[in-house]
Design a protein around this motif. Structure first.
Motif, short mmCIF file in Angstrom:
data_model
loop_
_atom_site.label_atom_id
_atom_site.label_comp_id
_atom_site.label_asym_id
_atom_site.label_seq_id
_atom_site.Cartn_x
_atom_site.Cartn_y
_atom_site.Cartn_z
N ALA A 191 0.84 -1.20 0.00
CA ALA A 191 0.00 0.00 0.00
C ALA A 191 0.87 1.24 0.00
CB ALA A 191 -0.93 0.02 1.21
N MET A 192 0.29 2.33 -0.52
CA MET A 192 0.93 3.64 -0.47
C MET A 192 -0.04 4.60 0.22
SD MET A 192 3.63 5.47 -1.22
CE MET A 192 4.51 4.76 -2.62
N HIS A 193 0.41 5.17 1.33
CA HIS A 193 -0.40 6.12 2.09
C HIS A 193 0.09 7.54 1.83
CE1 HIS A 193 -2.26 2.93 4.64
NE2 HIS A 193 -1.12 2.30 4.37
N HIS A 194 -0.83 8.50 1.96
CA HIS A 194 -0.52 9.92 1.71
C HIS A 194 0.08 10.12 0.32
CE1 HIS A 194 -1.02 9.70 6.00
NE2 HIS A 194 0.18 9.18 6.20
N ILE A 195 -0.57 9.56 -0.65
CA ILE A 195 -0.08 9.66 -2.02
C ILE A 195 0.03 11.11 -2.46
CG2 ILE A 195 -0.64 9.10 -4.44
CD1 ILE A 195 -1.88 6.51 -3.45
N ASN A 196 -0.87 11.95 -1.99
CA ASN A 196 -0.89 13.36 -2.39
C ASN A 196 0.03 14.24 -1.55
OD1 ASN A 196 -2.74 12.71 -0.27
ND2 ASN A 196 -3.68 14.73 -0.46
N THR A 197 0.82 13.66 -0.61
CA THR A 197 1.74 14.40 0.27
C THR A 197 1.13 15.72 0.76
OG1 THR A 197 2.88 15.46 -1.59
CG2 THR A 197 3.77 13.37 -0.78
N PRO A 198 0.10 15.67 1.61
CA PRO A 198 -0.60 16.90 2.03
C PRO A 198 0.28 17.81 2.89
CG PRO A 198 -1.32 15.02 3.33
CD PRO A 198 -0.47 14.46 2.24
N ASN A 199 -0.08 19.09 2.89
CA ASN A 199 0.60 20.09 3.71
C ASN A 199 0.03 20.04 5.12
OD1 ASN A 199 1.75 22.35 4.89
ND2 ASN A 199 1.41 23.68 3.12
N VAL A 200 0.88 19.84 6.13
CA VAL A 200 0.42 19.72 7.52
C VAL A 200 0.94 20.86 8.39
CG1 VAL A 200 0.17 17.22 7.38
CG2 VAL A 200 2.38 18.20 8.05
N SER A 201 1.33 21.97 7.78
CA SER A 201 1.91 23.09 8.51
C SER A 201 0.87 23.82 9.35
CB SER A 201 2.56 24.08 7.53
OG SER A 201 3.00 25.24 8.20
N PHE A 202 1.30 24.30 10.53
CA PHE A 202 0.46 25.16 11.36
C PHE A 202 0.49 26.60 10.86
CE2 PHE A 202 1.11 21.66 14.29
CZ PHE A 202 -0.12 21.55 14.92
N ARG A 203 1.49 26.92 10.04
CA ARG A 203 1.67 28.31 9.61
C ARG A 203 1.64 28.45 8.09
NH1 ARG A 203 6.70 30.72 12.84
NH2 ARG A 203 5.69 32.65 12.19
N ASP A 204 1.04 27.48 7.42
CA ASP A 204 0.87 27.52 5.98
C ASP A 204 2.20 27.59 5.24
OD1 ASP A 204 -1.89 27.34 6.12
OD2 ASP A 204 -2.12 29.51 6.30
N LEU A 205 3.23 26.98 5.82
CA LEU A 205 4.51 26.93 5.12
C LEU A 205 4.44 25.88 4.02
CD1 LEU A 205 6.92 27.12 8.19
CD2 LEU A 205 6.18 28.99 6.69
N PRO A 206 4.86 26.19 2.81
CA PRO A 206 4.67 25.27 1.69
C PRO A 206 5.51 24.01 1.77
CG PRO A 206 5.99 27.15 1.01
CD PRO A 206 5.49 27.46 2.39
N ASP A 207 6.60 24.00 2.57
CA ASP A 207 7.50 22.85 2.58
C ASP A 207 7.21 21.88 3.71
OD1 ASP A 207 8.21 24.67 4.50
OD2 ASP A 207 10.37 24.41 4.25
N GLU A 208 6.14 22.10 4.48
CA GLU A 208 5.78 21.18 5.56
C GLU A 208 4.86 20.10 5.02
OE1 GLU A 208 6.82 20.94 8.64
OE2 GLU A 208 8.17 22.64 8.48
#
Length: 358
Positions: free
Chosen positions: A210-227
């Protein structure tokens, strides 16, 4: 930035906290794991939706980690799932499932919440209604959302420490830029495949991935694009081998990689059954967990002992992680306690599907 807890910290707690924080920084938002991965089907692989011998299934999992040093604020992971199966044509089925997971960490009560809905298609490759020699290929997918949060009130910072009175002023400005206690809800997508074959009542084999988080979501608390949340792939395999009329062994392995983190859990449960009409069975076994430690090579960080009681429709599993890594000197080898509960509602005989024991 200096971060402290509201309660006094002993040397042991500080040592384990440093190890945990270092691992967290290196991992950058890793998923939780269950030692009893075989008892957390929808968390392991979406293709396991509908793969059970019954009409519908309910699963609950609970894991507590490092309670020996973190007292009443250990790492806690809770998960639950429900799935059901419907026949769409001769020998083929579709499955539907919903799962939820919540993980809470330490004093800050940093938590991850995830709710997923999924479906699977089970294609029969061999066997039939009156045969035990069934073979299936299953494809499954899950789509849902997640969110992360923490309790700001449980933390204090160096700028809030009153040197004159030697107290913490929680009303003072922390000097930190966190305005939100919750991250934005993010969309999450996972998919997987599973193949299994059954040769006899206690002889089976399965392989899955299985592959989880295929879309690599952004999990930042401060809307940083690299989180970004790293994608996680899982490979797992196992089966059942007979050792006698009432005894069998169920070996299994699960391999996971997420970003720089890699781990493997492998071992086996021995199963003894009464073979009565109202079947009662017990399993017991041992497992080894290996992982990479920061920039080091793979090491065995825990030995897991497990026991499962099967009571007709119910499976109750208990396991304990015994720490074997360098962390054992801090927590006295006391790692994680885990419990699983599975209820499977019996199905009508004419719609019976033979599935392996996990």
């Amino acid at each position: 930035m200096q971060l402290n807890f509201t309660h006094s910290i002993t040397g042991k707690i500080l040592a384990i906290a440093v190890a945990i924080v270092a691992g967290f920084i290196n991992a950058q938002a890793q998923d939780t794991r269950f030692a009893q991965f075989y008892a957390a089907p929808l968390q392991t692989n979406p293709a396991m939706i509908g793969v059970y011998e019954g009409q519908w299934r309910f699963v609950a999992n609970y894991r507590s980690l490092y309670a020996s040093v973190l007292a009443d604020k250990p790492f806690r992971t809770m998960a639950a799932s429900f799935d059901a199966r419907r026949r769409v044509m001769k020998g083929d089925y579709v499955g539907f499932g919903i799962s939820a997971l919540r993980d809470q960490v330490g004093t800050s009560q940093f938590s991850q919440t995830q709710v997923m809905m999924g479906a699977s298609f089970m294609k029969q490759l061999g066997g039939g209604r009156y045969s035990r020699n069934d073979q299936y290929l299953i494809a499954g997918a899950q789509l849902g959302f997640g969110q992360r949060s923490f309790n700001w009130q449980e933390l204090w910072f160096s700028s809030q420490y009153d040197n004159g009175n030697n107290v913490i002023d929680f009303g003072a400005d922390s000097g930190e830029g966190f305005a939100d206690r919750n991250s934005r809800q993010y969309l999450d997508f996972s998919a997987g495949l599973l193949w299994y074959a059954i040769a006899d009542d206690n002889l089976s084999i399965y392989f899955g991935g299985a592959m989880h988080h295929i879309n690599t979501p952004n999990v930042s608390f401060r809307d940083l694009p690299d989180e970004k949340l790293y994608s996680r792939w899982v490979g797992h395999a196992g089966g059942e081998l007979p050792l006698g009329d009432n005894l069998s062994v169920l070996p299994a392995v699960a391999v996971m990689k997420q970003g720089p983190s890699f781990s493997t859990t492998a071992g086996a449960n021995f199963r003894y059954t009464s073979r009565d009409w109202r079947e009662l069975a017990i399993r017991a076994g041992g497992w080894a967990h290996l992982s990479n430690q920061l920039d080091q090579s793979m090491t065995m960080d825990a030995v897991i002992v497990s026991a499962i009681l099967e009571m007709e429709r119910w499976n109750l599993g208990i396991s304990y992680d015994i720490t074997t890594s360098k962390l054992a000197s801090v927590n006295n080898s006391r790692g994680a306690f885990e419990v699983s509960l599975i209820y499977t509602h019996p199905e009508k005989t004419r719609f019976k599907v033979n599935c392996p024991k996990f």
